[in-house]
Design a protein around this motif. Structure first.
Motif, mmCIF file in Angstrom:
data_model
loop_
_atom_site.group_PDB
_atom_site.id
_atom_site.type_symbol
_atom_site.label_atom_id
_atom_site.label_comp_id
_atom_site.label_asym_id
_atom_site.label_seq_id
_atom_site.Cartn_x
_atom_site.Cartn_y
_atom_site.Cartn_z
ATOM 1 N N GLN A 55 0.827 -1.207 0.000
ATOM 2 C CA GLN A 55 0.000 0.000 0.000
ATOM 3 C C GLN A 55 0.860 1.255 0.000
ATOM 4 O O GLN A 55 0.531 2.253 -0.656
ATOM 5 N N SER A 56 1.984 1.213 0.708
ATOM 6 C CA SER A 56 2.888 2.374 0.727
ATOM 7 C C SER A 56 3.467 2.624 -0.666
ATOM 8 O O SER A 56 3.675 3.775 -1.058
ATOM 9 N N ALA A 61 3.741 5.842 -5.710
ATOM 10 C CA ALA A 61 3.828 5.828 -7.164
ATOM 11 C C ALA A 61 2.766 6.735 -7.792
ATOM 12 O O ALA A 61 1.814 7.167 -7.133
ATOM 13 N N ILE A 62 2.954 7.009 -9.086
ATOM 14 C CA ILE A 62 1.941 7.748 -9.836
ATOM 15 C C ILE A 62 0.597 7.059 -9.655
ATOM 16 O O ILE A 62 0.489 5.842 -9.751
ATOM 17 N N ILE A 115 11.386 4.688 -8.457
ATOM 18 C CA ILE A 115 11.212 4.150 -7.105
ATOM 19 C C ILE A 115 11.937 2.817 -7.005
ATOM 20 O O ILE A 115 11.788 1.953 -7.877
ATOM 21 N N TYR A 116 12.715 2.646 -5.944
ATOM 22 C CA TYR A 116 13.507 1.431 -5.733
ATOM 23 C C TYR A 116 13.052 0.722 -4.460
ATOM 24 O O TYR A 116 12.569 1.353 -3.516
ATOM 25 N N GLY A 138 12.157 -0.205 2.917
ATOM 26 C CA GLY A 138 11.286 0.812 2.337
ATOM 27 C C GLY A 138 11.437 0.955 0.840
ATOM 28 O O GLY A 138 12.411 0.489 0.232
ATOM 29 N N PHE A 139 10.426 1.593 0.247
ATOM 30 C CA PHE A 139 10.506 1.983 -1.161
ATOM 31 C C PHE A 139 11.059 3.408 -1.197
ATOM 32 O O PHE A 139 10.478 4.326 -0.611
ATOM 33 N N LYS A 140 12.179 3.580 -1.879
ATOM 34 C CA LYS A 140 12.918 4.837 -1.815
ATOM 35 C C LYS A 140 13.157 5.412 -3.206
ATOM 36 O O LYS A 140 13.303 4.666 -4.178
#
Length: 299
Positions: A55-56, A61-62, A115-116, A138-140
């Protein structure tokens, strides 16, 4: 000087931890890892609450619809990330160091910054190699990663195609449907609507609908949407069996040598969207996640 050996060790996944530990005890220097067998994303990294992490990513993201009409589970995003991770393994685009791992999700922020997915070494792994080696952190984006002193060339996203001509329908090429497979293969047959299943002459009825679909895509090549399945690019066109022209299933076209297409299977609408989204978000009136009701099916 002591002799130095540059060695490559090939082992199955369950022995990776033991081999790394053995090498470290013998003063080995870890230079990298390549996977000969594909690892599931959940087995590669410890995620904690996976649904919350996904969900994060959806929020970072777009904005787009990651759910089908009757669900709220980010099923499209989960499928996308799982299969993108498989493809990144095939292309050796996952960065691993002694301290962290990093891969490109292929998604972008609303400012079009990549996003990575970033993970750090799971300390439990040092004493128990049955757990995931990496711990998701995390997504960074790139700025956030440099703030963590990540010193690496940021990896590229997955590349699903090299031949761009496969992405566009070529109306010069004849389409050859495989009616035997569509009607005789149980999985494919079950995807057909009742008007075909209950017909006394299903072949003739199906031929009529497929001929109409081919005529439509010949008139407007943009109706064909590319998708990725079993490491191949194929095209999909809508098959509509009702008066409102709402597509019921998608006919799959595979381009063959000799400049022709083979059409041997059909997909449910949710299957079609899942496969198409691996390449890019479908920009089409007939394949839209918001109007697809997810069903229990097998591919």
């Amino acid at each position: 000087e002591e002799p130095v050996v540059d060695a490559e060790i090939m082992v199955t996944t369950e022995f990776v931890g033991a081999i790394m530990k053995l090498c470290q005890e013998r003063r080995g220097v870890y230079q990298g890892m390549e996977y000969m067998e594909l690892i599931k994303l959940y087995d590669y990294m410890y995620w904690g609450d996976y649904n919350s992490q996904i969900q994060s990513l959806a929020e970072k993201a777009i904005k787009e619809s990651w759910n089908f009409e009757n669900k709220n589970d980010n099923a499209i995003l989960k499928n996308y990330l799982l299969n993108t991770f498989y493809q990144l393994q095939r292309e050796h685009k996952i960065i691993e160091t002694d301290e962290y791992c990093l891969f490109n999700t292929g998604l972008f922020t609303d400012r079009y910054i990549p996003i990575y997915a970033y993970g750090e070494l799971n300390q439990r792994y040092l004493t128990d190699d049955s757990v995931q080696k990496w711990y998701f952190k995390g997504f960074k984006d790139e700025y956030e990663l440099t703030s963590l002193d990540v010193d690496a060339d940021f990896p590229e996203r997955a590349d699903y195609f090299q031949d761009t001509t496969l992405l566009v329908f070529d109306w010069h090429c004849k389409v050859h449907p495989n009616y035997n497979h569509i009607l005789d293969d149980l999985n494919t047959y079950n995807r057909l609507p009742n008007c075909i299943k209950e017909s006394e002459r299903p072949l003739e009825v199906l031929k009529g609908y497929i001929d109409t679909a081919i005529q439509k895509v010949t008139a407007n090549y943009k109706l064909a949407i590319p998708h990725y399945y079993q490491e191949k690019i194929q095209l999909m066109i809508p098959l509509c069996f009702t008066k409102d022209d709402k597509p019921d299933i998608a006919l799959v076209l595979e381009k063959r040598r000799g400049n022709h297409y083979q059409a041997k299977t059909c997909l449910t609408m949710e299957m079609a969207y899942m496969d198409a989204r691996l390449i890019a978000k479908p920009e089409s009136d007939w394949l839209c996640a918001d109007y697809i009701i997810e069903e229990e099916t097998e591919e």
